[in-house]
Design a protein around this motif. Structure first.
Motif, PDB file in Angstrom:
ATOM      1  N   LEU A 101      73.188  52.097  44.960  1.00  6.17           N
ATOM      2  CA  LEU A 101      74.447  51.810  45.654  1.00  6.17           C
ATOM      3  C   LEU A 101      74.487  50.403  46.240  1.00  6.17           C
ATOM      4  O   LEU A 101      75.546  49.775  46.264  1.00  6.17           O
ATOM      5  CB  LEU A 101      74.705  52.850  46.740  1.00  6.17           C
ATOM      6  CG  LEU A 101      75.018  54.257  46.228  1.00  6.17           C
ATOM      7  CD1 LEU A 101      75.243  55.206  47.392  1.00  6.17           C
ATOM      8  CD2 LEU A 101      76.216  54.252  45.289  1.00  6.17           C
ATOM      9  N   ARG A 104      74.746  48.034  43.031  1.00  8.30           N
ATOM     10  CA  ARG A 104      75.979  48.240  42.266  1.00  8.30           C
ATOM     11  C   ARG A 104      76.951  49.065  43.115  1.00  8.30           C
ATOM     12  O   ARG A 104      77.097  50.263  42.879  1.00  8.30           O
ATOM     13  CB  ARG A 104      75.674  48.926  40.953  1.00  8.30           C
ATOM     14  CG  ARG A 104      74.708  48.116  40.073  1.00  8.30           C
ATOM     15  CD  ARG A 104      74.577  48.718  38.729  1.00  8.30           C
ATOM     16  NE  ARG A 104      75.877  48.791  38.091  1.00  8.30           N
ATOM     17  CZ  ARG A 104      76.224  48.115  37.005  1.00  8.30           C
ATOM     18  NH1 ARG A 104      75.356  47.333  36.432  1.00  8.30           N
ATOM     19  NH2 ARG A 104      77.415  48.242  36.476  1.00  8.30           N
ATOM     20  N   GLU A 106      79.958  49.563  43.197  1.00  6.88           N
ATOM     21  CA  GLU A 106      81.055  50.260  42.514  1.00  6.88           C
ATOM     22  C   GLU A 106      80.630  51.620  41.946  1.00  6.88           C
ATOM     23  O   GLU A 106      81.458  52.411  41.507  1.00  6.88           O
ATOM     24  CB  GLU A 106      81.638  49.375  41.391  1.00  6.88           C
ATOM     25  CG  GLU A 106      80.724  49.187  40.187  1.00  6.88           C
ATOM     26  CD  GLU A 106      79.630  48.122  40.353  1.00  6.88           C
ATOM     27  OE1 GLU A 106      78.919  47.875  39.368  1.00  6.88           O
ATOM     28  OE2 GLU A 106      79.485  47.546  41.449  1.00  6.88           O
ATOM     29  N   THR A 107      79.335  51.905  41.967  1.00 10.06           N
ATOM     30  CA  THR A 107      78.823  53.171  41.442  1.00 10.06           C
ATOM     31  C   THR A 107      79.279  54.328  42.329  1.00 10.06           C
ATOM     32  O   THR A 107      79.194  54.254  43.553  1.00 10.06           O
ATOM     33  CB  THR A 107      77.279  53.154  41.397  1.00 10.06           C
ATOM     34  OG1 THR A 107      76.852  52.031  40.624  1.00 10.06           O
ATOM     35  CG2 THR A 107      76.719  54.423  40.792  1.00 10.06           C
ATOM     36  N   LEU A 108      79.759  55.369  41.690  1.00 14.90           N
ATOM     37  CA  LEU A 108      80.114  56.575  42.438  1.00 14.90           C
ATOM     38  C   LEU A 108      78.850  57.163  43.061  1.00 14.90           C
ATOM     39  O   LEU A 108      77.810  57.245  42.386  1.00 14.90           O
ATOM     40  CB  LEU A 108      80.755  57.611  41.517  1.00 14.90           C
ATOM     41  CG  LEU A 108      82.126  57.285  40.958  1.00 14.90           C
ATOM     42  CD1 LEU A 108      82.535  58.333  39.924  1.00 14.90           C
ATOM     43  CD2 LEU A 108      83.137  57.209  42.089  1.00 14.90           C
ATOM     44  N   PRO A 109      78.892  57.580  44.325  1.00 17.92           N
ATOM     45  CA  PRO A 109      77.704  58.153  44.963  1.00 17.92           C
ATOM     46  C   PRO A 109      77.094  59.323  44.190  1.00 17.92           C
ATOM     47  O   PRO A 109      75.881  59.446  44.110  1.00 17.92           O
ATOM     48  CB  PRO A 109      78.213  58.589  46.338  1.00 17.92           C
ATOM     49  CG  PRO A 109      79.326  57.657  46.619  1.00 17.92           C
ATOM     50  CD  PRO A 109      79.999  57.432  45.284  1.00 17.92           C
ATOM     51  N   VAL A 110      77.936  60.156  43.585  1.00 18.81           N
ATOM     52  CA  VAL A 110      77.394  61.301  42.851  1.00 18.81           C
ATOM     53  C   VAL A 110      76.608  60.847  41.615  1.00 18.81           C
ATOM     54  O   VAL A 110      75.617  61.469  41.241  1.00 18.81           O
ATOM     55  CB  VAL A 110      78.499  62.322  42.494  1.00 18.81           C
ATOM     56  CG1 VAL A 110      79.425  61.801  41.415  1.00 18.81           C
ATOM     57  CG2 VAL A 110      77.906  63.655  42.095  1.00 18.81           C
ATOM     58  N   VAL A 111      77.030  59.741  41.004  1.00 22.07           N
ATOM     59  CA  VAL A 111      76.284  59.188  39.861  1.00 22.07           C
ATOM     60  C   VAL A 111      74.927  58.682  40.338  1.00 22.07           C
ATOM     61  O   VAL A 111      73.895  58.926  39.691  1.00 22.07           O
ATOM     62  CB  VAL A 111      77.098  58.081  39.162  1.00 22.07           C
ATOM     63  CG1 VAL A 111      76.261  57.367  38.098  1.00 22.07           C
ATOM     64  CG2 VAL A 111      78.369  58.663  38.553  1.00 22.07           C
TER      65      VAL A 111
END
Length: 136
Positions: A101, A104, A106-111
């Motif tokens: 996180l 990056r 922009e990464t979704l937390p769940v990803v």
């Protein structure tokens, strides 16, 4: 007439047990966390320490009986080794999650959670197999 039982694929009990233990531990963690936060009004940060600890105990019991099929009685020393490996894996999980996180955003937390959990899974498995449930 005696019907032949289908053969279990090699490793199914072992790896299936590891996945089953992980899923049950995750469910236990979520259930206890929800109960403590919603039912008793505890802070999620305090409740998570309790829920992880209870989930860890459930995982230990399942891993020792199903995944690694230990035929020796459980010991406090074994559980202590298991707890060390589990907390180490949790530290790896959180560190990888945070690094993804931070590097990056922009990464979704769940990803990030899924990626971190997959990496931590290998840490857990190696520690359990070679450090906790090893056979002399």
């Amino acid at each position: 007439m005696n019907a032949a039982r289908p053969k279990t694929p090699p490793g199914w009990r072992h790896y299936g047990g590891f996945i089953t233990a992980g899923l049950i531990a995750l469910g236990t963690d979520a259930l206890v966390l929800t109960l403590l936060t919603s039912g008793f009004g505890l802070s999620p940060f305090i409740a998570r320490l309790v829920s992880i600890s209870i989930a860890m105990f459930a995982s230990w019991l399942i891993n020792r009986t199903l995944t690694f099929a230990m035929n020796t009685p459980p010991t406090f020393a074994e559980f202590g080794r298991f707890a060390v490996v589990s907390w180490l894996a949790q530290a790896v999980n959180y560190t990888v999650f945070a690094l993804i996180l931070l590097s990056r955003p922009e990464t979704l937390p769940v990803v990030a959670l899924i990626a971190a959990s997959l990496i931590a899974m290998f840490v857990s498995y190696a520690g359990f197999r070679f450090g906790v449930f090893h056979r002399n």
